[in-house]
Design an enzyme around this catalytic site. Structure first.
Site, short mmCIF file in Angstrom:
data_model
loop_
_atom_site.label_atom_id
_atom_site.label_comp_id
_atom_site.label_asym_id
_atom_site.label_seq_id
_atom_site.Cartn_x
_atom_site.Cartn_y
_atom_site.Cartn_z
N GLU A 74 -2.43 -9.64 2.26
CA GLU A 74 -2.95 -10.40 3.40
C GLU A 74 -4.48 -10.46 3.41
O GLU A 74 -5.06 -11.29 4.11
CB GLU A 74 -2.43 -9.80 4.72
CG GLU A 74 -3.08 -8.50 5.15
CD GLU A 74 -2.51 -7.25 4.50
OE1 GLU A 74 -2.86 -6.15 4.94
OE2 GLU A 74 -1.70 -7.39 3.55
N HIS A 105 -3.62 -5.04 -0.63
CA HIS A 105 -3.24 -5.73 0.61
C HIS A 105 -3.21 -7.23 0.34
O HIS A 105 -4.26 -7.87 0.29
CB HIS A 105 -4.24 -5.41 1.72
CG HIS A 105 -4.16 -4.00 2.20
ND1 HIS A 105 -3.38 -3.63 3.27
CD2 HIS A 105 -4.76 -2.88 1.75
CE1 HIS A 105 -3.50 -2.33 3.47
NE2 HIS A 105 -4.33 -1.85 2.56
N CYS A 109 0.85 -1.19 0.00
CA CYS A 109 0.00 0.00 0.00
C CYS A 109 0.89 1.25 0.00
O CYS A 109 1.67 1.44 -0.92
CB CYS A 109 -0.99 -0.04 1.17
SG CYS A 109 -2.43 1.03 0.92
#
Length: 212
Positions: free
Chosen positions: A194, A192, A87
């Protein structure tokens, strides 16, 4: 082997920590720790720099911790430690951020960070939610990832790279939006990983096993 997620109080690292720890355990890639200690970062085998919020605030937050940025730069530039920016952590790889004011980045991926301006005015900014990746350049971190795989985005600014060879993937949102960049031992993801389900976890695993 130790991977360090750099904690400079720019976002909640809990989900990222869990995802990296899971993939490290599954792949036998050593330990994953969260730290703001420059000495820990200086000894890391891999470095992950997340970032949520505005570019200037993230840069100043990183620089406010004595010796932390210097430890990152020494590891990446002198020891060629594999580095992943996520990010705003990705955006800081570039030369300049133009969010609210001009702020200098690391300069590892030449270019600048500018506000997203979709050609379709009905598209809202921030660019938020799922979007389909379009792969532009082969890279070991993208092994097993295909065009059309989904990634989760939340951002109002995007990186424009100077050298097209540094653009690894993009998405379409009223025009091309940079999604993944890479050069030498450095890679960055605007989304992102994750939070990007199987594709994101695959990229995390690839990064943990990557040997530039």
């Amino acid at each position: 082997m130790t991977t360090v997620l750099v904690d400079y109080e720019s976002g909640n690292l809990h989900s990222a920590e869990k995802a990296f720890q899971r993939m490290a355990a599954e792949g036998g890639h050593g330990g994953v720790i969260v730290s703001a200690d420059p000495e820990v970062v200086a000894q890391a085998d891999r470095i992950v720099l997340p970032g949520d919020g505005a570019f200037p605030a993230c840069r100043r937050g990183l620089q406010a911790i004595d010796g932390l940025e210097e430890a990152i730069v020494e590891a990446v530039e002198n020891r060629a430690v594999p580095f992943l920016g996520i990010c705003v952590g990705m955006q800081m790889l570039t030369g300049w951020g133009r969010e609210y004011e001009d702020v200098e980045g690391f300069g590892w991926i030449p270019g600048e960070v500018v506000r997203i301006t979709p050609s379709d005015t009905s598209l809202k900014v921030p660019h938020m939610g799922w979007n389909d990746l379009v792969l532009d350049t082969n890279h070991p971190v993208l092994d097993g990832v295909q065009t059309g795989d989904h990634a989760y985005f939340v951002h109002s600014y995007q990186m424009h790279v100077t050298d097209p060879s540094h653009l690894l993937a993009h998405v379409d949102y009223g025009g091309s939006i940079t999604a993944i960049v890479g050069r030498d031992n450095v890679v960055g993801m605007q989304f992102h990983p994750e939070k990007s389900q199987s594709a994101g976890l695959r990229m995390i695993s690839n990064f943990l096993g990557w040997r530039p």
